[in-house]
Every structure is written in C-alpha cells, then in structure tokens.
Motif scaffolding. Structure first.
Motif, PDB file in Angstrom:
ATOM      1  N   PHE A   1       0.845  -1.187   0.000  1.00 56.50           N
ATOM      2  CA  PHE A   1       0.000   0.000   0.000  1.00 56.50           C
ATOM      3  C   PHE A   1       0.885   1.243   0.000  1.00 56.50           C
ATOM      4  O   PHE A   1       2.046   1.192   0.373  1.00 56.50           O
ATOM      5  CB  PHE A   1      -0.947  -0.006   1.203  1.00 56.50           C
ATOM      6  CG  PHE A   1      -0.270   0.118   2.533  1.00 56.50           C
ATOM      7  CD1 PHE A   1       0.046   1.360   3.057  1.00 56.50           C
ATOM      8  CD2 PHE A   1       0.027  -1.010   3.283  1.00 56.50           C
ATOM      9  CE1 PHE A   1       0.663   1.486   4.292  1.00 56.50           C
ATOM     10  CE2 PHE A   1       0.650  -0.893   4.523  1.00 56.50           C
ATOM     11  CZ  PHE A   1       0.966   0.354   5.020  1.00 56.50           C
ATOM     12  N   ARG A   2       0.350   2.371  -0.431  1.00 56.34           N
ATOM     13  CA  ARG A   2       1.119   3.605  -0.514  1.00 56.34           C
ATOM     14  C   ARG A   2       0.538   4.638   0.439  1.00 56.34           C
ATOM     15  O   ARG A   2      -0.666   4.806   0.523  1.00 56.34           O
ATOM     16  CB  ARG A   2       1.108   4.149  -1.953  1.00 56.34           C
ATOM     17  CG  ARG A   2       1.767   3.195  -2.935  1.00 56.34           C
ATOM     18  CD  ARG A   2       1.834   3.814  -4.331  1.00 56.34           C
ATOM     19  NE  ARG A   2       2.434   2.890  -5.268  1.00 56.34           N
ATOM     20  CZ  ARG A   2       3.750   2.720  -5.422  1.00 56.34           C
ATOM     21  NH1 ARG A   2       4.585   3.428  -4.679  1.00 56.34           N
ATOM     22  NH2 ARG A   2       4.230   1.870  -6.288  1.00 56.34           N
ATOM     23  N   LEU A   3       1.432   5.310   1.142  1.00 62.73           N
ATOM     24  CA  LEU A   3       1.010   6.352   2.063  1.00 62.73           C
ATOM     25  C   LEU A   3       0.881   7.685   1.343  1.00 62.73           C
ATOM     26  O   LEU A   3       1.688   8.021   0.475  1.00 62.73           O
ATOM     27  CB  LEU A   3       2.036   6.517   3.189  1.00 62.73           C
ATOM     28  CG  LEU A   3       2.202   5.366   4.183  1.00 62.73           C
ATOM     29  CD1 LEU A   3       3.268   5.739   5.205  1.00 62.73           C
ATOM     30  CD2 LEU A   3       0.905   5.052   4.883  1.00 62.73           C
ATOM     31  N   ASP A   4      -0.132   8.433   1.708  1.00 59.91           N
ATOM     32  CA  ASP A   4      -0.215   9.819   1.280  1.00 59.91           C
ATOM     33  C   ASP A   4       0.737  10.644   2.135  1.00 59.91           C
ATOM     34  O   ASP A   4       1.102  10.257   3.245  1.00 59.91           O
ATOM     35  CB  ASP A   4      -1.646  10.348   1.454  1.00 59.91           C
ATOM     36  CG  ASP A   4      -2.646   9.560   0.629  1.00 59.91           C
ATOM     37  OD1 ASP A   4      -2.278   9.125  -0.485  1.00 59.91           O
ATOM     38  OD2 ASP A   4      -3.781   9.371   1.098  1.00 59.91           O
ATOM     39  N   SER A   5       1.142  11.793   1.621  1.00 60.18           N
ATOM     40  CA  SER A   5       2.061  12.628   2.384  1.00 60.18           C
ATOM     41  C   SER A   5       1.479  13.007   3.741  1.00 60.18           C
ATOM     42  O   SER A   5       2.204  13.139   4.725  1.00 60.18           O
ATOM     43  CB  SER A   5       2.401  13.893   1.590  1.00 60.18           C
ATOM     44  OG  SER A   5       1.221  14.624   1.278  1.00 60.18           O
ATOM     45  N   ALA A   6       0.156  13.141   3.817  1.00 54.55           N
ATOM     46  CA  ALA A   6      -0.494  13.507   5.076  1.00 54.55           C
ATOM     47  C   ALA A   6      -0.395  12.391   6.113  1.00 54.55           C
ATOM     48  O   ALA A   6      -0.571  12.619   7.308  1.00 54.55           O
ATOM     49  CB  ALA A   6      -1.958  13.853   4.830  1.00 54.55           C
ATOM     50  N   ASP A   7      -0.100  11.170   5.668  1.00 55.16           N
ATOM     51  CA  ASP A   7      -0.027  10.034   6.577  1.00 55.16           C
ATOM     52  C   ASP A   7       1.367   9.814   7.153  1.00 55.16           C
ATOM     53  O   ASP A   7       1.541   8.992   8.055  1.00 55.16           O
ATOM     54  CB  ASP A   7      -0.438   8.741   5.854  1.00 55.16           C
ATOM     55  CG  ASP A   7      -1.944   8.616   5.689  1.00 55.16           C
ATOM     56  OD1 ASP A   7      -2.659   9.074   6.598  1.00 55.16           O
ATOM     57  OD2 ASP A   7      -2.379   8.065   4.681  1.00 55.16           O
ATOM     58  N   ILE A   8       2.367  10.516   6.627  1.00 55.46           N
ATOM     59  CA  ILE A   8       3.742  10.227   7.031  1.00 55.46           C
ATOM     60  C   ILE A   8       3.944  10.467   8.521  1.00 55.46           C
ATOM     61  O   ILE A   8       4.499   9.634   9.236  1.00 55.46           O
ATOM     62  CB  ILE A   8       4.746  11.061   6.206  1.00 55.46           C
ATOM     63  CG1 ILE A   8       4.693  10.630   4.741  1.00 55.46           C
ATOM     64  CG2 ILE A   8       6.157  10.873   6.754  1.00 55.46           C
ATOM     65  CD1 ILE A   8       5.616  11.434   3.840  1.00 55.46           C
ATOM     66  N   ALA A   9       3.507  11.616   9.021  1.00 56.70           N
ATOM     67  CA  ALA A   9       3.707  11.933  10.439  1.00 56.70           C
ATOM     68  C   ALA A   9       3.001  10.920  11.331  1.00 56.70           C
ATOM     69  O   ALA A   9       3.548  10.465  12.342  1.00 56.70           O
ATOM     70  CB  ALA A   9       3.208  13.342  10.744  1.00 56.70           C
ATOM     71  N   THR A  10       1.784  10.545  10.940  1.00 61.43           N
ATOM     72  CA  THR A  10       1.039   9.560  11.728  1.00 61.43           C
ATOM     73  C   THR A  10       1.738   8.216  11.720  1.00 61.43           C
ATOM     74  O   THR A  10       1.770   7.509  12.733  1.00 61.43           O
ATOM     75  CB  THR A  10      -0.379   9.401  11.176  1.00 61.43           C
ATOM     76  OG1 THR A  10      -1.035  10.669  11.185  1.00 61.43           O
ATOM     77  CG2 THR A  10      -1.178   8.410  12.003  1.00 61.43           C
ATOM     78  N   SER A  11       2.317   7.848  10.583  1.00 65.38           N
ATOM     79  CA  SER A  11       2.969   6.538  10.482  1.00 65.38           C
ATOM     80  C   SER A  11       4.167   6.435  11.411  1.00 65.38           C
ATOM     81  O   SER A  11       4.489   5.346  11.898  1.00 65.38           O
ATOM     82  CB  SER A  11       3.398   6.264   9.036  1.00 65.38           C
ATOM     83  OG  SER A  11       4.472   7.107   8.647  1.00 65.38           O
ATOM     84  N   VAL A  12       4.852   7.553  11.661  1.00 67.92           N
ATOM     85  CA  VAL A  12       5.973   7.536  12.599  1.00 67.92           C
ATOM     86  C   VAL A  12       5.486   7.102  13.978  1.00 67.92           C
ATOM     87  O   VAL A  12       6.098   6.263  14.646  1.00 67.92           O
ATOM     88  CB  VAL A  12       6.656   8.917  12.675  1.00 67.92           C
ATOM     89  CG1 VAL A  12       7.706   8.939  13.785  1.00 67.92           C
ATOM     90  CG2 VAL A  12       7.275   9.279  11.339  1.00 67.92           C
ATOM     91  N   ASP A  13       4.363   7.643  14.408  1.00 73.36           N
ATOM     92  CA  ASP A  13       3.807   7.303  15.710  1.00 73.36           C
ATOM     93  C   ASP A  13       3.317   5.861  15.731  1.00 73.36           C
ATOM     94  O   ASP A  13       3.519   5.135  16.710  1.00 73.36           O
ATOM     95  CB  ASP A  13       2.661   8.261  16.035  1.00 73.36           C
ATOM     96  CG  ASP A  13       2.113   8.047  17.441  1.00 73.36           C
ATOM     97  OD1 ASP A  13       2.926   7.948  18.376  1.00 73.36           O
ATOM     98  OD2 ASP A  13       0.891   7.967  17.604  1.00 73.36           O
ATOM     99  N   VAL A  14       2.689   5.414  14.641  1.00 66.60           N
ATOM    100  CA  VAL A  14       2.189   4.044  14.580  1.00 66.60           C
ATOM    101  C   VAL A  14       3.354   3.052  14.630  1.00 66.60           C
ATOM    102  O   VAL A  14       3.263   2.001  15.273  1.00 66.60           O
ATOM    103  CB  VAL A  14       1.342   3.831  13.306  1.00 66.60           C
ATOM    104  CG1 VAL A  14       0.974   2.363  13.137  1.00 66.60           C
ATOM    105  CG2 VAL A  14       0.072   4.672  13.372  1.00 66.60           C
ATOM    106  N   LEU A  15       4.460   3.372  13.960  1.00 66.81           N
ATOM    107  CA  LEU A  15       5.639   2.510  14.021  1.00 66.81           C
ATOM    108  C   LEU A  15       6.161   2.390  15.457  1.00 66.81           C
ATOM    109  O   LEU A  15       6.565   1.314  15.891  1.00 66.81           O
ATOM    110  CB  LEU A  15       6.741   3.063  13.112  1.00 66.81           C
ATOM    111  CG  LEU A  15       6.600   2.782  11.612  1.00 66.81           C
ATOM    112  CD1 LEU A  15       7.628   3.588  10.826  1.00 66.81           C
ATOM    113  CD2 LEU A  15       6.755   1.299  11.314  1.00 66.81           C
ATOM    114  N   ALA A  16       6.139   3.498  16.180  1.00 66.11           N
ATOM    115  CA  ALA A  16       6.595   3.479  17.570  1.00 66.11           C
ATOM    116  C   ALA A  16       5.696   2.584  18.420  1.00 66.11           C
ATOM    117  O   ALA A  16       6.176   1.823  19.275  1.00 66.11           O
ATOM    118  CB  ALA A  16       6.623   4.896  18.136  1.00 66.11           C
TER     119      ALA A  16
END
Length: 275
Positions: free
Chosen positions: A105-120
C-alpha cells in the motif's frame, strides 16, 4: 508429496535441504545482515530461480548455506512475508507466493507523520505482545480460548462482507493479554485501545485493501497465533506474534520510506515561488 496453496507439489524438507546448495549458492554473510539475506532470496524469487509454490529450504539449511544465525533467518523470512513474496505455514514450511501487481500500500504525504507514531506503537507491541502470547499459551483457560475463537470468527466474517474488522481484531489481542493472568498486560492494552490497530489511524491502509488481501493475510497470521496458544506451545506463540507484528511494522516502514522519497522528489522538481 503435498500440495501447496498454488497447487504445485512441494518438495520434502530433505529434498529442499539437498537443493539448498544449488538454489542458494551465494556469498556467505556475516551474522546480523538480515537485509542481505532478504536481497539474495528476493532476487531468486524475482528471477524465477524460486517459482510460486516452491518450498524454501529449512531454517537450518539456510543458516548453514549463508553462515547466519537462526534469528537472522527468521527476521529475513518475516521481511519477505511482509513484502508478499513468501508465506509460512506452521509445521509445513515456507512457500513462494505468486507475485502481486501491487505488493504494498502507498502512504499519502499527510499520513507520514502519523505513520511515525504508529511505528513506535508497533515497536512497543512487539515487546509487550510477544511475551503476552507466550504466557497465554501456558495459562489460558478454555473460556479464554473460546473468546479468542469468537473474535477470529467475527473478524473473518466481517472481512467477507466488508464489515468492521477493527473491533474483533482488538478483541483478539485483548483476549490474549487477559489470558496471561497478569492484569497489567490487559490494562496496558485497554489503555491503548483500538488505536493500536494501524488501519484505524492511517487512511491509506483502508483505501489500499479493496479486495481484502491485506486483511486476509492478517487473518492467517492471527490463526497461527491462536493455533499455538490452543496447543499450549509458548515458543511458537511468541514466534507467531512476533512475525505478525513485525510484518505489520515492515509493511508500514516500506510504505513510509516510499512516501518520503516521493515527497522529496516532488520538492526537488517544484520550482521556487517567485516574489
């Protein structure tokens, strides 16, 4: 001979080990370089040296051929699973999958910041829930097992009808925490709530899974965890939970890197604003 999911006859473990020297001839790698092992195996899958339905050699055979530890082999196989290149069936082996046109799946640019938190959060869950699964395998009751089964059945049913899968997904993980007999595991899971499920927070994941492929894979990983807990096998339960959560982390990490690269490329070609 047994049939694989793709219908091809699989070779036995002994036969797979025997061909390991031919199929996996390559440079031995120092311990810890799981990425290099992923590259080697991935290349053999992509160039059809290993075809869909083929069974990989055993962990021991790969360890001997590449000179790496069992931990490295398991990490590499987990990454290959996350990339959709192989699939492991507990007690049977790891098989090459048919390549998919859209493997990630591909992330939108708006999802990048959220993905950092989800990875944590996923890193925390790997530590917490891996041990939780092992304890649950030794301490669970039939009532715990029934509650897990009901959650998985609800999950599978809702995948089929495009219904809510978040609630049963969370229930399954919470039931495992409760089956540890240690109330602090369940307290932490309850505090985190359904936001621990990545697709509740990242819009791109919900958009990606139009045909249910992502959720079907999640469901299979859940079933591996359940089966190990049901047969009171703590080592396998820990391994299955770690694979499940590591796969989630790896899929998200790869998507995040792709989104960041795309954003950088867009920034490089965008002309500066004139005053």
């Amino acid at each position: 001979m047994v049939q694989t999911a793709t219908g091809n006859p699989s070779i036995s473990d002994a036969a797979a080990d025997a061909v390991a020297g031919a199929s996996f001839v390559g440079r031995p790698r120092p311990r810890g370089l799981a990425h290099g092992l992923v590259e080697d195996l991935g290349e053999k899958i992509r160039n059809q040296s290993l075809r869909p339905g083929d069974k990989l050699p055993t962990e021991s055979a790969i360890m001997k051929t590449f000179g790496v530890s069992r931990t490295v082999v398991r990490e590499a196989l987990s990454k290959l699973q996350a990339a959709g290149l192989v699939e492991t069936h507990h007690g049977v082996g790891t098989f090459v999958l048919q390549p998919r046109a859209a493997g990630m799946f591909r992330l939108d640019s708006a999802d990048i910041a959220t993905s950092v938190d989800v990875l944590a959060v996923l890193e925390l869950r790997i530590s917490l829930e891996t041990e939780s699964a092992g304890l649950a395998a030794t301490r669970r009751t039939e009532e715990h097992l029934l509650a897990m089964r009901q959650a998985l059945d609800d999950f599978e049913r809702n995948v089929a009808v495009a219904g809510d899968t978040v609630a049963p997904d969370f229930r399954f993980h919470l039931q495992i925490a409760q089956a540890t007999g240690n109330p602090y595991f369940a307290d932490i899971m309850s505090h985190l709530g359904t936001t621990i499920i990545p697709r509740t927070r990242i819009h791109a994941i919900r958009n990606y899974d139009r045909r249910g492929e992502y959720l079907s894979r999640v469901n299979r990983e859940h079933e591996e965890i359940y089966a190990a807990i049901a047969r009171r096998d703590p080592d396998s339960a820990r391994a299955a939970m770690r694979i499940h959560l590591t796969n989630s982390r790896e899929r998200l990490r790869v998507a995040q890197e792709a989104a960041q690269q795309a954003a950088q490329q867009d920034a490089a070609v965008t002309p500066p604003a004139t005053t």
